[in-house]
Design a protein around this motif. Structure first.
Motif, PDB file in Angstrom:
ATOM      1  N   ALA A  61     -43.649 -40.790 -42.124  1.00  0.00           N
ATOM      2  CA  ALA A  61     -44.830 -39.976 -42.410  1.00  0.00           C
ATOM      3  C   ALA A  61     -46.077 -40.624 -41.825  1.00  0.00           C
ATOM      4  O   ALA A  61     -46.932 -39.944 -41.245  1.00  0.00           O
ATOM      5  CB  ALA A  61     -44.987 -39.781 -43.913  1.00  0.00           C
ATOM      6  N   LYS A  62     -46.192 -41.947 -41.947  1.00  0.00           N
ATOM      7  CA  LYS A  62     -47.339 -42.654 -41.369  1.00  0.00           C
ATOM      8  C   LYS A  62     -47.335 -42.523 -39.854  1.00  0.00           C
ATOM      9  O   LYS A  62     -48.374 -42.289 -39.241  1.00  0.00           O
ATOM     10  CB  LYS A  62     -47.311 -44.126 -41.761  1.00  0.00           C
ATOM     11  CG  LYS A  62     -47.711 -44.377 -43.187  1.00  0.00           C
ATOM     12  CD  LYS A  62     -47.673 -45.852 -43.504  1.00  0.00           C
ATOM     13  CE  LYS A  62     -48.007 -46.098 -44.963  1.00  0.00           C
ATOM     14  NZ  LYS A  62     -47.926 -47.537 -45.293  1.00  0.00           N
ATOM     15  N   GLN A  63     -46.153 -42.673 -39.239  1.00  0.00           N
ATOM     16  CA  GLN A  63     -46.064 -42.565 -37.785  1.00  0.00           C
ATOM     17  C   GLN A  63     -46.399 -41.153 -37.319  1.00  0.00           C
ATOM     18  O   GLN A  63     -47.082 -40.973 -36.320  1.00  0.00           O
ATOM     19  CB  GLN A  63     -44.659 -42.957 -37.297  1.00  0.00           C
ATOM     20  CG  GLN A  63     -44.537 -43.003 -35.792  1.00  0.00           C
ATOM     21  CD  GLN A  63     -45.455 -44.031 -35.158  1.00  0.00           C
ATOM     22  OE1 GLN A  63     -45.654 -45.107 -35.683  1.00  0.00           O
ATOM     23  NE2 GLN A  63     -46.024 -43.687 -34.030  1.00  0.00           N
ATOM     24  N   ALA A  64     -45.950 -40.142 -38.058  1.00  0.00           N
ATOM     25  CA  ALA A  64     -46.267 -38.762 -37.696  1.00  0.00           C
ATOM     26  C   ALA A  64     -47.766 -38.512 -37.788  1.00  0.00           C
ATOM     27  O   ALA A  64     -48.340 -37.814 -36.946  1.00  0.00           O
ATOM     28  CB  ALA A  64     -45.515 -37.801 -38.611  1.00  0.00           C
ATOM     29  N   LYS A  65     -48.406 -39.089 -38.792  1.00  0.00           N
ATOM     30  CA  LYS A  65     -49.853 -38.928 -38.947  1.00  0.00           C
ATOM     31  C   LYS A  65     -50.587 -39.592 -37.779  1.00  0.00           C
ATOM     32  O   LYS A  65     -51.540 -39.036 -37.240  1.00  0.00           O
ATOM     33  CB  LYS A  65     -50.297 -39.543 -40.272  1.00  0.00           C
ATOM     34  CG  LYS A  65     -51.709 -39.249 -40.640  1.00  0.00           C
ATOM     35  CD  LYS A  65     -52.027 -39.748 -42.034  1.00  0.00           C
ATOM     36  CE  LYS A  65     -53.448 -39.390 -42.425  1.00  0.00           C
ATOM     37  NZ  LYS A  65     -53.775 -39.859 -43.772  1.00  0.00           N
ATOM     38  N   ILE A  66     -50.123 -40.770 -37.368  1.00  0.00           N
ATOM     39  CA  ILE A  66     -50.731 -41.461 -36.225  1.00  0.00           C
ATOM     40  C   ILE A  66     -50.530 -40.650 -34.954  1.00  0.00           C
ATOM     41  O   ILE A  66     -51.450 -40.477 -34.154  1.00  0.00           O
ATOM     42  CB  ILE A  66     -50.144 -42.877 -36.078  1.00  0.00           C
ATOM     43  CG1 ILE A  66     -50.616 -43.751 -37.236  1.00  0.00           C
ATOM     44  CG2 ILE A  66     -50.522 -43.494 -34.752  1.00  0.00           C
ATOM     45  CD1 ILE A  66     -49.903 -45.086 -37.327  1.00  0.00           C
ATOM     46  N   ASP A  72     -52.611 -36.982 -30.718  1.00  0.00           N
ATOM     47  CA  ASP A  72     -52.442 -35.737 -29.977  1.00  0.00           C
ATOM     48  C   ASP A  72     -53.733 -34.916 -29.963  1.00  0.00           C
ATOM     49  O   ASP A  72     -53.964 -34.130 -29.052  1.00  0.00           O
ATOM     50  CB  ASP A  72     -51.317 -34.891 -30.575  1.00  0.00           C
ATOM     51  CG  ASP A  72     -49.950 -35.488 -30.294  1.00  0.00           C
ATOM     52  OD1 ASP A  72     -49.860 -36.344 -29.390  1.00  0.00           O
ATOM     53  OD2 ASP A  72     -48.984 -35.095 -30.966  1.00  0.00           O
ATOM     54  N   ASN A  73     -54.562 -35.096 -30.971  1.00  0.00           N
ATOM     55  CA  ASN A  73     -55.792 -34.321 -31.072  1.00  0.00           C
ATOM     56  C   ASN A  73     -56.930 -34.889 -30.235  1.00  0.00           C
ATOM     57  O   ASN A  73     -57.969 -34.259 -30.105  1.00  0.00           O
ATOM     58  CB  ASN A  73     -56.247 -34.238 -32.537  1.00  0.00           C
ATOM     59  CG  ASN A  73     -55.286 -33.419 -33.377  1.00  0.00           C
ATOM     60  OD1 ASN A  73     -54.566 -32.594 -32.854  1.00  0.00           O
ATOM     61  ND2 ASN A  73     -55.288 -33.662 -34.666  1.00  0.00           N
TER      62      ASN A  73
END
Length: 75
Positions: free
Chosen positions: A49-54, A59-60
């Motif tokens: 979850a932390k990696q996905a948030k990073i 990406d933004n």
């Protein structure tokens, strides 16, 4: 209204007589292994979850764009 120590000892003796120590040891080991696996899966899920948030944050960002964090560092 709680159980006294003697009531708990009697229940424990009955359980030992019904199932035997070997079977109870196996059940205890299986339960311990399941808890260990569950904790490991929770840790892995938090890491993902932390990696996905990073990844989502990166990406933004448009190339050449100055982020708020960079503005704060340069100020």
């Amino acid at each position: 209204m709680g159980f006294s120590i003697w009531q708990l000892v009697i229940v424990l003796v009955i359980v030992l007589l019904l199932f035997g120590t070997k079977k109870l040891r196996n059940v205890g080991g299986d339960l311990g292994g399941a808890i260990k696996s569950f904790k490991s899966a929770v840790k892995d899920g938090e890491g993902e979850a932390k990696q996905a948030k990073i990844d989502e944050k990166s990406d933004n960002i448009i190339e050449g764009e100055v982020t708020e964090e960079e503005k704060d560092k340069n100020a």
